[in-house]
Design an enzyme around this catalytic site. Sequence first.
Site, PDB file in Angstrom:
ATOM      1  N   SER A 169       0.833  -1.197   0.000  1.00  0.00           N
ATOM      2  CA  SER A 169       0.000   0.000   0.000  1.00  0.00           C
ATOM      3  C   SER A 169       0.866   1.244   0.000  1.00  0.00           C
ATOM      4  O   SER A 169       1.655   1.470   0.927  1.00  0.00           O
ATOM      5  CB  SER A 169      -0.904   0.013   1.235  1.00  0.00           C
ATOM      6  OG  SER A 169      -1.541   1.268   1.368  1.00  0.00           O
ATOM      7  N   HIS A 208      -1.564  -1.258  -3.989  1.00  0.00           N
ATOM      8  CA  HIS A 208      -2.817  -0.833  -3.364  1.00  0.00           C
ATOM      9  C   HIS A 208      -2.782   0.692  -3.240  1.00  0.00           C
ATOM     10  O   HIS A 208      -1.871   1.255  -2.631  1.00  0.00           O
ATOM     11  CB  HIS A 208      -2.950  -1.486  -1.987  1.00  0.00           C
ATOM     12  CG  HIS A 208      -4.297  -1.318  -1.367  1.00  0.00           C
ATOM     13  ND1 HIS A 208      -5.381  -2.090  -1.714  1.00  0.00           N
ATOM     14  CD2 HIS A 208      -4.737  -0.471  -0.400  1.00  0.00           C
ATOM     15  CE1 HIS A 208      -6.419  -1.732  -0.999  1.00  0.00           C
ATOM     16  NE2 HIS A 208      -6.062  -0.742  -0.192  1.00  0.00           N
ATOM     17  N   ASP A 211      -4.849   3.921  -2.058  1.00  0.00           N
ATOM     18  CA  ASP A 211      -5.961   4.365  -1.214  1.00  0.00           C
ATOM     19  C   ASP A 211      -6.398   5.789  -1.558  1.00  0.00           C
ATOM     20  O   ASP A 211      -5.601   6.734  -1.453  1.00  0.00           O
ATOM     21  CB  ASP A 211      -5.561   4.318   0.259  1.00  0.00           C
ATOM     22  CG  ASP A 211      -5.481   2.901   0.796  1.00  0.00           C
ATOM     23  OD1 ASP A 211      -6.422   2.136   0.545  1.00  0.00           O
ATOM     24  OD2 ASP A 211      -4.486   2.567   1.459  1.00  0.00           O
ATOM     25  N   MET A 271      -8.852   8.620  -0.239  1.00  0.00           N
ATOM     26  CA  MET A 271      -9.639   9.011   0.935  1.00  0.00           C
ATOM     27  C   MET A 271     -10.029  10.480   0.827  1.00  0.00           C
ATOM     28  O   MET A 271      -9.237  11.302   0.353  1.00  0.00           O
ATOM     29  CB  MET A 271      -8.848   8.792   2.219  1.00  0.00           C
ATOM     30  CG  MET A 271      -8.320   7.388   2.416  1.00  0.00           C
ATOM     31  SD  MET A 271      -7.512   7.237   4.038  1.00  0.00           S
ATOM     32  CE  MET A 271      -6.649   5.671   3.845  1.00  0.00           C
ATOM     33  N   HIS A 275      -8.505   1.601  -4.055  1.00  0.00           N
ATOM     34  CA  HIS A 275      -9.459   1.392  -2.963  1.00  0.00           C
ATOM     35  C   HIS A 275     -10.056   2.749  -2.626  1.00  0.00           C
ATOM     36  O   HIS A 275      -9.406   3.593  -2.017  1.00  0.00           O
ATOM     37  CB  HIS A 275      -8.721   0.781  -1.771  1.00  0.00           C
ATOM     38  CG  HIS A 275      -9.571   0.566  -0.569  1.00  0.00           C
ATOM     39  ND1 HIS A 275      -9.034   0.272   0.673  1.00  0.00           N
ATOM     40  CD2 HIS A 275     -10.918   0.601  -0.381  1.00  0.00           C
ATOM     41  CE1 HIS A 275     -10.002   0.127   1.553  1.00  0.00           C
ATOM     42  NE2 HIS A 275     -11.158   0.338   0.942  1.00  0.00           N
ATOM     43  N   MET A 329     -12.146   5.103  -0.568  1.00  0.00           N
ATOM     44  CA  MET A 329     -12.763   5.326   0.742  1.00  0.00           C
ATOM     45  C   MET A 329     -13.292   6.754   0.760  1.00  0.00           C
ATOM     46  O   MET A 329     -12.707   7.658   1.373  1.00  0.00           O
ATOM     47  CB  MET A 329     -11.741   5.074   1.855  1.00  0.00           C
ATOM     48  CG  MET A 329     -11.410   3.604   2.038  1.00  0.00           C
ATOM     49  SD  MET A 329     -10.059   3.323   3.206  1.00  0.00           S
ATOM     50  CE  MET A 329      -8.671   3.429   2.067  1.00  0.00           C
ATOM     51  N   MET A 386     -12.404  -5.366   5.643  1.00  0.00           N
ATOM     52  CA  MET A 386     -11.555  -4.465   6.416  1.00  0.00           C
ATOM     53  C   MET A 386     -11.222  -5.109   7.758  1.00  0.00           C
ATOM     54  O   MET A 386     -12.093  -5.633   8.445  1.00  0.00           O
ATOM     55  CB  MET A 386     -12.251  -3.125   6.645  1.00  0.00           C
ATOM     56  CG  MET A 386     -12.456  -2.293   5.377  1.00  0.00           C
ATOM     57  SD  MET A 386     -10.915  -1.855   4.516  1.00  0.00           S
ATOM     58  CE  MET A 386     -10.031  -0.939   5.792  1.00  0.00           C
ATOM     59  N   GLY A 397      -0.978   1.914   9.889  1.00  0.00           N
ATOM     60  CA  GLY A 397      -0.285   1.645  11.139  1.00  0.00           C
ATOM     61  C   GLY A 397      -1.143   1.124  12.263  1.00  0.00           C
ATOM     62  O   GLY A 397      -0.659   0.979  13.390  1.00  0.00           O
ATOM     63  N   ASP A 432      -7.310  -5.713   4.523  1.00  0.00           N
ATOM     64  CA  ASP A 432      -6.612  -4.434   4.571  1.00  0.00           C
ATOM     65  C   ASP A 432      -6.611  -3.941   6.013  1.00  0.00           C
ATOM     66  O   ASP A 432      -7.663  -3.649   6.574  1.00  0.00           O
ATOM     67  CB  ASP A 432      -7.320  -3.424   3.668  1.00  0.00           C
ATOM     68  CG  ASP A 432      -6.600  -2.088   3.601  1.00  0.00           C
ATOM     69  OD1 ASP A 432      -5.529  -1.950   4.217  1.00  0.00           O
ATOM     70  OD2 ASP A 432      -7.120  -1.175   2.917  1.00  0.00           O
ATOM     71  N   GLY A 433      -5.408  -3.869   6.601  1.00  0.00           N
ATOM     72  CA  GLY A 433      -5.277  -3.301   7.925  1.00  0.00           C
ATOM     73  C   GLY A 433      -4.567  -4.189   8.916  1.00  0.00           C
ATOM     74  O   GLY A 433      -5.056  -5.273   9.241  1.00  0.00           O
ATOM     75  N   GLY A 434      -3.407  -3.771   9.351  1.00  0.00           N
ATOM     76  CA  GLY A 434      -2.693  -4.491  10.392  1.00  0.00           C
ATOM     77  C   GLY A 434      -2.060  -5.797   9.968  1.00  0.00           C
ATOM     78  O   GLY A 434      -1.735  -6.633  10.813  1.00  0.00           O
ATOM     79  N   GLY A 481       1.232  -2.469   4.438  1.00  0.00           N
ATOM     80  CA  GLY A 481       1.636  -1.081   4.399  1.00  0.00           C
ATOM     81  C   GLY A 481       2.890  -0.820   5.187  1.00  0.00           C
ATOM     82  O   GLY A 481       4.007  -0.992   4.700  1.00  0.00           O
TER      83      GLY A 481
END
Length: 221
Positions: free
Chosen positions: A10, A35, A37, A39, A69, A71, A140, A148, A178-180, A200
């Site tokens: 990402s 990826h 993002d 936003m 992606h 958002m 998600m 982070g 996506d995430g962590g 990421g």
Amino acid sequence: MKFPARIAPSILACNLARLSDECSAALTSGGDLIHFDVMDSIFVPNLTFGAPLLSSLRKDGFAGFVDVHIMANNVDLLVEDCAAAGANSITIHFEATSHVHRALSRIRTLGCEVGLAINISTPLDAIEYVLDEIDMLLVMTINPGFGGQSLIPAALPKIEKARQILDRGGHATRIQVDGGVKVANIRTIADAGADTFVVGSDFFSAPDYAVRCAEFRAQLA
């Protein structure tokens, strides 16, 4: 359905001043796709970048696969802009538009692969009637908006349930998370049923991207 694992670095976590070099390095080091993002600081509490940056990346010669992606709330306009800018795949949020089916159909018409994202609190039952329209379901594993963050454990059984629903319905649909996602937990996430992993901070903070990607692959083997 079993899909080969894909690593999706990402750019939210990369050095944006060297975007083209960072994207190329991420893929030559073993990543499968980028990826990207988008936003708007309304749908999520962060403002990132949009179609003009993707267009600049393409003009700079980057030819790799880019999964956008979105958002943001202004889904219909952004889908058009991102496709024109050079997206290969576009993922929108179920929660961001009242006309999900129409938006997904438009992505397909524009020649991009179709993704649908759902937030941690959105039940899987909500997307039952659009599963035939998507190539990828993004579950998600954090609250969207900032990189982070730590993975929310409640997402793991949700991934398992999503895989069961898709397989039972005969859908050839990937599951992205996506995430962590980190070296320490990517195996657990894969065992839950995911096959595409957005990485990421744990990727771009590594001193050697190829070594870090190899660590991910070793866990997935």
